[in-house]
Design an enzyme around this catalytic site. Sequence first.
Site, PDB file in Angstrom:
ATOM      1  N   ASP A 127      60.250  47.076  28.750  1.00 44.19           N
ATOM      2  CA  ASP A 127      61.689  46.552  27.923  1.00 44.19           C
ATOM      3  C   ASP A 127      62.481  46.606  28.951  1.00 44.19           C
ATOM      4  O   ASP A 127      62.471  47.505  30.020  1.00 44.19           O
ATOM      5  CB  ASP A 127      62.036  47.983  26.953  1.00 44.19           C
ATOM      6  CG  ASP A 127      63.616  48.094  26.852  1.00 44.19           C
ATOM      7  OD1 ASP A 127      63.735  46.559  26.607  1.00 44.19           O
ATOM      8  OD2 ASP A 127      63.935  48.692  26.279  1.00 44.19           O
ATOM      9  N   GLU A 153      72.163  45.611  29.917  1.00 41.96           N
ATOM     10  CA  GLU A 153      71.524  45.838  28.741  1.00 41.96           C
ATOM     11  C   GLU A 153      71.690  47.472  27.894  1.00 41.96           C
ATOM     12  O   GLU A 153      72.377  47.576  27.085  1.00 41.96           O
ATOM     13  CB  GLU A 153      70.417  45.463  27.831  1.00 41.96           C
ATOM     14  CG  GLU A 153      70.481  44.467  26.686  1.00 41.96           C
ATOM     15  CD  GLU A 153      69.477  45.595  26.144  1.00 41.96           C
ATOM     16  OE1 GLU A 153      69.717  45.994  24.854  1.00 41.96           O
ATOM     17  OE2 GLU A 153      68.978  46.552  26.702  1.00 41.96           O
ATOM     18  N   GLU A 154      71.480  48.180  28.763  1.00 44.03           N
ATOM     19  CA  GLU A 154      70.517  49.385  28.280  1.00 44.03           C
ATOM     20  C   GLU A 154      71.652  50.557  28.808  1.00 44.03           C
ATOM     21  O   GLU A 154      71.326  50.837  27.843  1.00 44.03           O
ATOM     22  CB  GLU A 154      69.413  50.014  29.407  1.00 44.03           C
ATOM     23  CG  GLU A 154      68.542  48.694  29.315  1.00 44.03           C
ATOM     24  CD  GLU A 154      67.164  49.263  28.558  1.00 44.03           C
ATOM     25  OE1 GLU A 154      68.006  50.211  27.049  1.00 44.03           O
ATOM     26  OE2 GLU A 154      66.542  48.542  28.197  1.00 44.03           O
ATOM     27  N   HIS A 157      60.875  52.772  26.358  1.00 45.37           N
ATOM     28  CA  HIS A 157      61.635  53.712  27.519  1.00 45.37           C
ATOM     29  C   HIS A 157      60.521  54.690  27.450  1.00 45.37           C
ATOM     30  O   HIS A 157      61.104  56.033  28.335  1.00 45.37           O
ATOM     31  CB  HIS A 157      62.606  54.519  26.700  1.00 45.37           C
ATOM     32  CG  HIS A 157      63.807  53.252  26.186  1.00 45.37           C
ATOM     33  ND1 HIS A 157      65.258  53.870  26.093  1.00 45.37           N
ATOM     34  CD2 HIS A 157      63.749  52.385  27.012  1.00 45.37           C
ATOM     35  CE1 HIS A 157      65.517  52.517  26.264  1.00 45.37           C
ATOM     36  NE2 HIS A 157      65.070  51.499  26.579  1.00 45.37           N
ATOM     37  N   HIS A 194      66.823  41.136  28.805  1.00 49.72           N
ATOM     38  CA  HIS A 194      67.915  41.335  29.912  1.00 49.72           C
ATOM     39  C   HIS A 194      66.760  41.794  30.914  1.00 49.72           C
ATOM     40  O   HIS A 194      65.408  42.923  30.768  1.00 49.72           O
ATOM     41  CB  HIS A 194      68.556  42.826  29.524  1.00 49.72           C
ATOM     42  CG  HIS A 194      67.694  43.875  28.480  1.00 49.72           C
ATOM     43  ND1 HIS A 194      67.472  44.904  29.476  1.00 49.72           N
ATOM     44  CD2 HIS A 194      67.303  44.755  27.552  1.00 49.72           C
ATOM     45  CE1 HIS A 194      66.785  46.038  28.611  1.00 49.72           C
ATOM     46  NE2 HIS A 194      66.396  45.135  27.261  1.00 49.72           N
ATOM     47  N   ASP A 234      63.699  40.405  22.919  1.00 53.58           N
ATOM     48  CA  ASP A 234      62.904  42.191  23.709  1.00 53.58           C
ATOM     49  C   ASP A 234      61.859  42.655  23.054  1.00 53.58           C
ATOM     50  O   ASP A 234      61.070  42.318  22.105  1.00 53.58           O
ATOM     51  CB  ASP A 234      64.330  42.946  23.153  1.00 53.58           C
ATOM     52  CG  ASP A 234      65.025  43.599  24.255  1.00 53.58           C
ATOM     53  OD1 ASP A 234      63.952  44.239  24.640  1.00 53.58           O
ATOM     54  OD2 ASP A 234      66.140  44.442  24.431  1.00 53.58           O
TER      55      ASP A 234
END
Length: 329
Positions: free
Chosen positions: A164, A194-195, A303, A61, A217
């Site tokens: 990420d 995606e998130e 994150h 992503h 990922d």
Amino acid sequence: MYSLIKNIVCCSGVSGREKKVSALIKNEIAPFVDECYTDTLGNLIAVKRGSGAKKLLFCAHSDEIGFIVTYIEENGMLRLAPIGGINFVAAAYSEVVFENGTRGVLVPDSGTKADALTADRFYVDIGASTHGEAARRVSVGDCFSLVHHTTKLSANRISGRPLDDRLGCAIMVEVAKRIKNNESDIYFVFSVQEEVGCRGAKPAAFAIAPDVAIAFDVTGTGDTPGAKPMAVKLGGGVAIKVKDMSVICDDDLVSELHALARDKKINHQSEILTYGGTDTSSLQLAGAGCAAGALSIPTRYIHSAVETVDMRDVKACVELAVAYAEAFK
Ligand SMILES: [Zn+2]
């Protein structure tokens, strides 16, 4: 590969606003593929043609977690809503950047206790003193993210934001570059959104209808102080996903990836992630479904502004993906 990663990481692309990063990736991958196009949702798709007998889909992503401006206060401070799974403890007192280059700092309301750090208790200070001054630089609906960066921590380890999943994107560019002989068609999907719930990958996989799909990922690790027990560790090799909260990977594909890694002497480990999901689930369930799996990069502090990985795991991931693609028929 570090300069490729740095280049892809340091470009903004909050979910739904991936055009800039997609254009950058397209420039990087175009020399190594036969065709590039963008679908209705904005997924960038690059194709390396084989005999056309079977189809293999690789996916990473291109979007990242971030924020959207919801309100501008009289004093020029901005209120916000999260886009994707923001860890507000990790995000507090961070520098942020808007798509137009405006800089700001993300701060919780004075007196907010650590366990009450939620989106509505945060504001962004862009250095404006009035509503008018702020509104000349940013608007309600503008997106922003934590500042992009990469930092070398040691010979093999780097920290950055957002690894990420720009790392997955960089891996796919490198894989496209290295594949020399592919019998089957290989699709590289740089998925959007995606998130916010693995949205882009699904229509992309539906349209392509692959025989096998593999996502790239990041995944968590169990090797930091206070971490939940988890068998994945930094420097332990590419993590072959068995399951996460969104998917149970195709059993035969998992076995095949393990056997190939053993055969090629590529450092690898098994991944079972007990929180979070990936595009793997969307790939598996699109259309009539396909055999889906994922190759993950062990990543600390996911994150946050300081996601940290070991480049040897990244290299192992590239090697295994290239070996799989060349053997796929
Ligand atoms: Zn991700």
